[in-house]
Structure formats: C-alpha cells, structure tokens
Write a protein that holds these residues in place. Sequence first.
Motif, PDB file in Angstrom:
ATOM      1  N   GLN A 275       0.654  -1.104  -0.004  1.00 24.97           N
ATOM      2  CA  GLN A 275       0.109  -0.039   0.014  1.00 24.97           C
ATOM      3  C   GLN A 275       0.825   1.204  -0.060  1.00 24.97           C
ATOM      4  O   GLN A 275       1.583   1.410   0.918  1.00 24.97           O
ATOM      5  CB  GLN A 275      -1.068  -0.021   1.310  1.00 24.97           C
ATOM      6  CG  GLN A 275      -1.767   1.024   1.153  1.00 24.97           C
ATOM      7  CD  GLN A 275      -2.940   1.273   2.318  1.00 24.97           C
ATOM      8  OE1 GLN A 275      -2.625   0.776   3.363  1.00 24.97           O
ATOM      9  NE2 GLN A 275      -4.091   1.301   2.158  1.00 24.97           N
TER      10      GLN A 275
ATOM     11  N   PRO B 213       1.073   5.556  -0.079  1.00 18.51           N
ATOM     12  CA  PRO B 213       0.095   6.568   0.436  1.00 18.51           C
ATOM     13  C   PRO B 213      -0.973   7.038  -0.186  1.00 18.51           C
ATOM     14  O   PRO B 213      -0.957   7.100  -1.504  1.00 18.51           O
ATOM     15  CB  PRO B 213       1.420   7.973   0.678  1.00 18.51           C
ATOM     16  CG  PRO B 213       2.322   7.240   0.528  1.00 18.51           C
ATOM     17  CD  PRO B 213       2.355   6.016  -0.153  1.00 18.51           C
ATOM     18  N   GLY B 214      -2.242   7.048   0.210  1.00 18.14           N
ATOM     19  CA  GLY B 214      -3.315   7.587  -0.361  1.00 18.14           C
ATOM     20  C   GLY B 214      -4.050   6.495  -1.321  1.00 18.14           C
ATOM     21  O   GLY B 214      -5.056   6.553  -1.884  1.00 18.14           O
ATOM     22  N   ALA B 215      -3.499   5.273  -1.256  1.00 15.66           N
ATOM     23  CA  ALA B 215      -3.830   4.331  -2.303  1.00 15.66           C
ATOM     24  C   ALA B 215      -4.352   2.865  -1.599  1.00 15.66           C
ATOM     25  O   ALA B 215      -4.370   2.892  -0.472  1.00 15.66           O
ATOM     26  CB  ALA B 215      -2.923   3.802  -3.327  1.00 15.66           C
TER      27      ALA B 215
ATOM     28  N   ARG C  33     -13.403   9.851  -4.072  1.00 16.41           N
ATOM     29  CA  ARG C  33     -12.013   9.214  -3.555  1.00 16.41           C
ATOM     30  C   ARG C  33     -11.965  10.104  -2.077  1.00 16.41           C
ATOM     31  O   ARG C  33     -11.360   9.677  -1.135  1.00 16.41           O
ATOM     32  CB  ARG C  33     -10.974  10.065  -4.369  1.00 16.41           C
ATOM     33  CG  ARG C  33     -10.670   9.316  -5.745  1.00 16.41           C
ATOM     34  CD  ARG C  33     -10.126   7.834  -5.486  1.00 16.41           C
ATOM     35  NE  ARG C  33      -8.951   7.592  -4.394  1.00 16.41           N
ATOM     36  CZ  ARG C  33      -7.873   7.789  -4.717  1.00 16.41           C
ATOM     37  NH1 ARG C  33      -7.346   8.066  -5.761  1.00 16.41           N
ATOM     38  NH2 ARG C  33      -6.988   7.593  -3.700  1.00 16.41           N
ATOM     39  N   HIS C  34     -12.707  11.152  -2.042  1.00 11.24           N
ATOM     40  CA  HIS C  34     -12.632  11.828  -0.555  1.00 11.24           C
ATOM     41  C   HIS C  34     -13.878  12.365  -0.215  1.00 11.24           C
ATOM     42  O   HIS C  34     -14.644  12.813  -1.192  1.00 11.24           O
ATOM     43  CB  HIS C  34     -11.412  13.059  -0.526  1.00 11.24           C
ATOM     44  CG  HIS C  34     -10.209  12.691  -0.844  1.00 11.24           C
ATOM     45  ND1 HIS C  34      -9.163  12.115  -0.037  1.00 11.24           N
ATOM     46  CD2 HIS C  34      -9.502  12.597  -2.131  1.00 11.24           C
ATOM     47  CE1 HIS C  34      -8.260  11.981  -0.740  1.00 11.24           C
ATOM     48  NE2 HIS C  34      -8.298  12.282  -1.984  1.00 11.24           N
TER      49      HIS C  34
ATOM     50  N   MET D  67     -10.486   5.469   6.069  1.00 10.27           N
ATOM     51  CA  MET D  67     -10.945   5.027   4.668  1.00 10.27           C
ATOM     52  C   MET D  67     -11.456   3.800   4.426  1.00 10.27           C
ATOM     53  O   MET D  67     -11.252   2.742   5.301  1.00 10.27           O
ATOM     54  CB  MET D  67      -9.300   4.566   4.296  1.00 10.27           C
ATOM     55  CG  MET D  67      -9.027   4.151   2.750  1.00 10.27           C
ATOM     56  SD  MET D  67      -9.081   5.403   1.788  1.00 10.27           S
ATOM     57  CE  MET D  67      -7.054   5.569   1.265  1.00 10.27           C
TER      58      MET D  67
ATOM     59  N   ASN E 172      -9.015   2.063  -4.820  1.00  7.26           N
ATOM     60  CA  ASN E 172      -8.036   2.983  -3.940  1.00  7.26           C
ATOM     61  C   ASN E 172      -8.695   3.744  -2.848  1.00  7.26           C
ATOM     62  O   ASN E 172      -8.225   4.489  -2.200  1.00  7.26           O
ATOM     63  CB  ASN E 172      -7.716   4.167  -5.214  1.00  7.26           C
ATOM     64  CG  ASN E 172      -6.562   3.933  -6.019  1.00  7.26           C
ATOM     65  OD1 ASN E 172      -5.653   3.008  -5.572  1.00  7.26           O
ATOM     66  ND2 ASN E 172      -6.704   4.017  -6.995  1.00  7.26           N
TER      67      ASN E 172
ATOM     68  N   THR F 295     -12.247   5.342  -0.505  1.00 11.95           N
ATOM     69  CA  THR F 295     -12.930   6.554  -0.079  1.00 11.95           C
ATOM     70  C   THR F 295     -12.435   7.005   1.084  1.00 11.95           C
ATOM     71  O   THR F 295     -12.811   6.157   2.224  1.00 11.95           O
ATOM     72  CB  THR F 295     -14.457   6.409  -0.219  1.00 11.95           C
ATOM     73  OG1 THR F 295     -14.947   6.074  -1.400  1.00 11.95           O
ATOM     74  CG2 THR F 295     -15.148   7.642   0.105  1.00 11.95           C
ATOM     75  N   ARG F 296     -11.717   8.133   1.255  1.00 15.29           N
ATOM     76  CA  ARG F 296     -11.215   8.788   2.493  1.00 15.29           C
ATOM     77  C   ARG F 296     -12.401   9.508   3.015  1.00 15.29           C
ATOM     78  O   ARG F 296     -12.825  10.566   2.621  1.00 15.29           O
ATOM     79  CB  ARG F 296     -10.115   9.495   2.338  1.00 15.29           C
ATOM     80  CG  ARG F 296      -9.657  10.450   3.604  1.00 15.29           C
ATOM     81  CD  ARG F 296      -8.880   9.647   4.564  1.00 15.29           C
ATOM     82  NE  ARG F 296      -7.678   9.152   4.390  1.00 15.29           N
ATOM     83  CZ  ARG F 296      -7.064   8.143   4.692  1.00 15.29           C
ATOM     84  NH1 ARG F 296      -7.727   7.752   6.079  1.00 15.29           N
ATOM     85  NH2 ARG F 296      -6.032   7.622   4.418  1.00 15.29           N
TER      86      ARG F 296
ATOM     87  N   THR G 117     -13.814  11.951   6.215  1.00 10.78           N
ATOM     88  CA  THR G 117     -13.484  12.936   7.362  1.00 10.78           C
ATOM     89  C   THR G 117     -14.660  13.329   7.737  1.00 10.78           C
ATOM     90  O   THR G 117     -15.520  14.072   7.113  1.00 10.78           O
ATOM     91  CB  THR G 117     -12.443  13.948   6.823  1.00 10.78           C
ATOM     92  OG1 THR G 117     -11.399  13.403   6.286  1.00 10.78           O
ATOM     93  CG2 THR G 117     -12.126  14.894   8.152  1.00 10.78           C
TER      94      THR G 117
END
Lengths: 111, 116
Positions: free
Chosen positions: A37, A39-41, B9-10, B89, B109, B111-112, B114
């Motif tokens: 993994q 970062p951010g993936a 994604r976010h 995440m 990838n 979904t983050r 917050t």
Amino acid sequence: GEDVEQSLFLSVREGDSSVINCTYTDSSSTYLYWYKQEPGAGLQLLTYIFSNMDMKQDQRLTVLLNKKDKHLSLRIADTQTGDSAIYFCAESTGTGNQFYFGTGTSLTVIP
Amino acid sequence: DTGVSQDPRHKITKRGQNVTFRCDPISEHNRLYWYRQTLGQGPEFLTYFQNEAQLEKSRLLSDRFSAERPKGSFSTLEIQRTEQGDSAMYLCASSLGSGQYNSPLHFGNGTRLTVT
C-alpha cells in the motif's frame, strides 16, 4: 477475526535485501498473501502462496512459508526506493470467504 | 479489466449527516467486500456479497451502516448520522469465488471519509 501479526517498521539501504515477517494463528489458512500500500492508495496484490507450499519466487520477490510455526516472510531482493510502502500480510480461512490482514510493516528504503 | 473503482475518493462531512459511497468491482468478479482502514492499521472486514446476496456482516457494522448490491454488480455503502469515529478509509475489494475457493482480493483506491 484471526490474529495476523507483523513488525511495524523496517528500514534498509537501497540495493540491499528486505525481509518482512508475519505470523498468523489460524491453522486452517488456505492461502497467504502479501499486499503493498502506497500513501493514499488501496492495497496492491504482490504475491500469494497456497498453504501446502513452502516457497514461491516471483522476480525480486521470494515468499517463504513455515506452516508448522505459522510464519510467513517476504524477501525483496535489490530493494529500490520505489519499494518504500506499507506491506500487509493476509490470510484467507478454510472457508475461503474471509480475509484477515496484519497491521502492516512500513518499509523505508534509504538511498 | 479496469480494476476496482470507488467514488468519491474523498468525502468531508459534518457530524450527523448521511454519506454514501459507491464501488464498481472487476466485471467478472462475483464477490464484493467492504473494509475499513484507520491510520496505522490493516483493513478490517465490514461485509461481503456474493452476487446480490449479503452473506456476512462484521460486528463492526453498526445499525447506522448499510450496504447494498442490488444487481450483483456495483455496491453502495451508506453511513447514516455520521460520527467522528467513522472517519477512516473505506476500501472495496472484489474476487471470483465459489464455495470454499476464492481468488485473491483486488482492491480499489478507497474513499477517505473525514467527519468534522
């Protein structure tokens, strides 16, 4: 879930070999996996091994499995800076439907 | 094979709001999994589908969480009345499985989320 344990950090010099270790508890594990993994993936599948094998080699990656000790390792030959990432060990259970992940080992490659 | 895709994604939301995430698995994969990952941890299983049937849910999946896969293709994960502890995440993965056999999981990838 099942316990899958890994050491948290590993630091190696570029060009050296890296060895990332993992222990698991479920004796009925059928497959064991290594994911990477960045970062951010999400998690990228690197390789996996069936539980009746003791070694698998795939280019720079070598997986060793000691089923008796429930110990799995991933060796990365000629480690590059692009190999810096978090590496997760995972197992699938005897039913094949559940996957359990370790907490990940953060690999830092020093140029 | 375009891989597993997740949208958005976010996502930043205020506490108490509802959010919905979407996952499109690899087209020939019949199994779809949702995981949650917090900082410094590995993915934790939430739920999985085989085709359109939701076969297993984790104790982590409170009543505020619901997942669907209506036609056995894409899936949605909804969180109602979000709490700050939901910040994480959310990862989707798919595989091809039958009975006890399962191909390796392929992940999107993520979904983050917050929650402020």
